[in-house]
Structures are given as C-alpha cells and as structure tokens.
Design a protein around this motif. Structure first.
Motif, PDB file in Angstrom:
ATOM      1  N   VAL A  69      32.594 119.242  19.761  1.00  0.00           N
ATOM      2  CA  VAL A  69      33.607 118.648  18.939  1.00  0.00           C
ATOM      3  C   VAL A  69      32.612 118.207  17.625  1.00  0.00           C
ATOM      4  N   ASP A  70      33.696 117.903  16.380  1.00  0.00           N
ATOM      5  CA  ASP A  70      33.411 117.643  15.493  1.00  0.00           C
ATOM      6  C   ASP A  70      33.056 116.301  14.829  1.00  0.00           C
ATOM      7  N   LEU A  71      33.109 115.600  14.140  1.00  0.00           N
ATOM      8  CA  LEU A  71      32.835 114.145  13.527  1.00  0.00           C
ATOM      9  C   LEU A  71      33.057 113.845  12.067  1.00  0.00           C
ATOM     10  N   ASN A  72      34.015 113.824  11.838  1.00  0.00           N
ATOM     11  CA  ASN A  72      33.816 113.300  10.079  1.00  0.00           C
ATOM     12  C   ASN A  72      34.515 112.544  10.043  1.00  0.00           C
ATOM     13  N   ALA A  73      34.241 111.786   8.652  1.00  0.00           N
ATOM     14  CA  ALA A  73      34.623 111.023   8.148  1.00  0.00           C
ATOM     15  C   ALA A  73      35.412 110.278   6.722  1.00  0.00           C
ATOM     16  N   ASP A  74      35.750 110.099   5.975  1.00  0.00           N
ATOM     17  CA  ASP A  74      36.797 110.224   4.798  1.00  0.00           C
ATOM     18  C   ASP A  74      35.725 109.325   3.707  1.00  0.00           C
ATOM     19  N   PHE A 115      41.405 109.611  15.689  1.00  0.00           N
ATOM     20  CA  PHE A 115      40.722 108.982  15.252  1.00  0.00           C
ATOM     21  C   PHE A 115      40.093 107.540  15.863  1.00  0.00           C
ATOM     22  N   ALA A 116      39.038 107.590  15.713  1.00  0.00           N
ATOM     23  CA  ALA A 116      37.510 106.825  16.196  1.00  0.00           C
ATOM     24  C   ALA A 116      37.998 105.563  16.111  1.00  0.00           C
ATOM     25  N   ASP A 117      38.610 104.453  14.932  1.00  0.00           N
ATOM     26  CA  ASP A 117      38.640 103.387  14.936  1.00  0.00           C
ATOM     27  C   ASP A 117      40.199 103.098  15.020  1.00  0.00           C
ATOM     28  N   ARG A 118      41.666 104.076  15.266  1.00  0.00           N
ATOM     29  CA  ARG A 118      42.873 103.464  14.994  1.00  0.00           C
ATOM     30  C   ARG A 118      43.345 103.433  16.773  1.00  0.00           C
ATOM     31  N   LYS A 128      49.350 105.035  27.669  1.00  0.00           N
ATOM     32  CA  LYS A 128      49.552 106.718  27.602  1.00  0.00           C
ATOM     33  C   LYS A 128      48.948 107.589  27.556  1.00  0.00           C
ATOM     34  N   GLU A 129      48.878 108.624  28.412  1.00  0.00           N
ATOM     35  CA  GLU A 129      47.818 109.841  27.797  1.00  0.00           C
ATOM     36  C   GLU A 129      49.018 110.824  27.303  1.00  0.00           C
ATOM     37  N   ILE A 130      48.640 111.357  26.160  1.00  0.00           N
ATOM     38  CA  ILE A 130      49.246 112.490  25.206  1.00  0.00           C
ATOM     39  C   ILE A 130      48.399 113.851  24.646  1.00  0.00           C
ATOM     40  N   PRO A 131      48.735 114.333  25.466  1.00  0.00           N
ATOM     41  CA  PRO A 131      48.019 115.824  25.853  1.00  0.00           C
ATOM     42  C   PRO A 131      47.391 116.615  24.493  1.00  0.00           C
ATOM     43  N   ALA A 132      46.393 116.469  23.662  1.00  0.00           N
ATOM     44  CA  ALA A 132      46.067 117.074  22.415  1.00  0.00           C
ATOM     45  C   ALA A 132      44.965 117.760  22.272  1.00  0.00           C
ATOM     46  N   ALA A 133      45.313 118.748  21.492  1.00  0.00           N
ATOM     47  CA  ALA A 133      43.888 119.421  21.154  1.00  0.00           C
ATOM     48  C   ALA A 133      43.299 118.866  19.921  1.00  0.00           C
ATOM     49  N   ILE A 134      41.491 118.360  20.685  1.00  0.00           N
ATOM     50  CA  ILE A 134      40.705 117.442  19.890  1.00  0.00           C
ATOM     51  C   ILE A 134      39.377 118.338  20.044  1.00  0.00           C
ATOM     52  N   ASP A 135      39.458 118.866  17.937  1.00  0.00           N
ATOM     53  CA  ASP A 135      38.254 119.295  17.741  1.00  0.00           C
ATOM     54  C   ASP A 135      37.447 118.472  16.728  1.00  0.00           C
ATOM     55  N   THR A 136      37.886 117.333  16.136  1.00  0.00           N
ATOM     56  CA  THR A 136      36.719 116.858  15.382  1.00  0.00           C
ATOM     57  C   THR A 136      37.313 114.835  15.303  1.00  0.00           C
ATOM     58  N   ILE A 137      36.963 114.150  15.585  1.00  0.00           N
ATOM     59  CA  ILE A 137      37.427 112.652  15.014  1.00  0.00           C
ATOM     60  C   ILE A 137      36.947 112.313  13.969  1.00  0.00           C
TER      61      ILE A 137
END
Length: 257
Positions: free
Chosen positions: A5-10, A167-170, A213-222
């Motif tokens: 996985v990738d970690l990104n920040a604004d 998002f890690a913090d939302r 609830k768990e929503i299946p998702a493509a998680i490439d970056t956080i």
C-alpha cells in the motif's frame, strides 16, 4: 499473498508567512505527496520548496487542485460551469508540472481537494469533467480516487489509470463517502485509534464505516492529512501498524480495471 500500500498526504498548503502542516516531517514517512497548486492553498515559493523536498525524499509527486477559494481553504462548495471547472483543473495541473520539472521531478498522479473532491465523490459526471480535463494535459496521469464512490465510477468509464484511496483520520458513511467535517467524530485525532483502524481496513480489503459496515474496496493508498496538530503522530502510527501486519509500503502503480 503479500499486501502493498501507498501512504499519501496533502501538502504544500502554506501561503507566504502562514505555515500549514509539517510537510518536511511527513515527507520522511509517506510515499506519495499531493501538492496544492495555488487555488485553495499554496503559492509558487511553497510549491517549489515542497516539490524539491519530495524529490529529495524519493516521494511520488501529485497535483492537488481545488476550488479557487483561498479564504475557505477549498472546503466551501462552489458551482462552476463545467468548461470553467475543466480549465481550472488544467491550469493547476500545468503549474504543478512546471514546478515539478524545475525540481527534477514529475507529476505522476492527481487528486482533487476538499469540497471539489467531496462533490465529485457524489457525482460521476462532475468527476469525469475534472478527470477528462487532467487527462487532456497528460493521458498517462494516475487519478487518485475516493474508493467505492462516483470518482471510481468516472475513472472506470474513462478507462484511465487510477488508484483507490481511503483516509486514516476520517470517519465514513455507509455509502463510502466521508462524514461531513461539521459532524462530531468526522475527524479522528487519536493516533492510537488511527493506526490499527487502517491496518484492519487494508487487511479486510474494505472500508469500515462508523456503523461497522464493511464495504469491499480497492485500497491502493492511504491519506494522512498534514494540517492537524497530531498529523505526524497519526502518520507514524499508521506506518507502524501496517508494517507490524507485514504490509509493504511503496508508491502505487495505478490500475485500469
């Protein structure tokens, strides 16, 4: 199978003497940076400095266009003609490309900011207007999308390269959109909560909403926001939690399916 996985920040959201975020610290932790292009935040000097730091740290560079709303930090919804909005996206992407090249780097991805990001997560047509405009400048651009939303729908329709983001913090609603910042609990401030929460979502391959609830998702970056006091602590917690679970960290490559 090993997970990556990738970690990104604004970042790059300071303006003149007003400092916003701990960019230098975050650039030692993340693998991709979304850099403001002067519309919702940032200025030419800040862009140049942030691009140079990203190159120095081997961090992937992304353009982070938003509404032309310095006073509101791009978080106020605006309704612009599609032609005008498309040109605002092109304008900001072009500025980011110029600054990246001057720093011996390149813009490899694009992520929409704030209210523009939220609106396009709800409206695939609006998302397509923005993404099509960006791809008209660089067809090889990877579009970072809020996974499992209308943004992903738009990229799939366009057939372009994309990367799914959480998002890690939302906090999340049950339709995979973000809880409005005006609501209690919308922003997670506890680093001890953020890290394990993200690791659980990556392992599950799903967004876990506030209701469970768990929503299946493509998680490439956080996404790790840089404009909160606890930003660096959350980033370190997320990285440590992922590494403890054996998740490798690397820049995303982009997917087309």
């Amino acid at each position: 199978m090993s997970l990556t996985v990738d970690l990104n920040a604004d970042m790059g959201e300071s303006f003149g003497p007003w400092v916003m975020g701990r960019d230098a610290d975050l650039l030692r932790i993340i693998t991709s940076a979304n850099i403001a292009c002067g519309a919702h935040a940032g200025d030419p000097d800040v862009m140049a400095e942030t691009m140079a730091l990203a190159v120095e740290n081997g961090v992937g560079i992304g353009a982070h266009p938003g509404f032309p709303d310095l006073q509101g930090f791009g978080r106020r919804r605006m309704h612009l003609p599609h032609k005008t909005l498309a040109n605002f996206v092109r304008f900001q992407l072009g500025a980011a490309q110029a600054m990246a090249r001057a720093a011996s780097g390149r813009v490899r991805h694009l992520k929409l900011h704030g209210a523009l990001g939220n609106m396009t997560s709800e409206d695939a047509e609006l998302a397509r207007v923005c993404y099509d405009a960006a791809l008209s400048v660089d067809p090889d651009l990877i579009i970072m999308v809020l996974t499992a939303t209308a943004q992903e729908e738009a990229t799939r329709a366009l057939g372009c390269a994309w990367a799914g983001e959480i998002f890690a913090d939302r906090a999340y609603n049950d339709d995979a959109t973000l809880v409005d910042r005006s609501r209690p609990g919308a922003v997670i401030h506890d680093a001890g909560v953020a890290g394990p929460r993200v690791a659980a979502m990556v392992k599950a391959g799903a967004i876990i909403t506030g209701s469970g609830k768990e929503i299946p998702a493509a998680i490439d970056t956080i996404c790790l926001h840089g404009d909160t006091p606890e930003a660096v602590d959350i980033a370190r917690s997320v990285r440590a939690a992922l590494e403890a679970e054996g998740v490798a960290l690397a820049q995303f490559e982009g997917r087309t399916a």
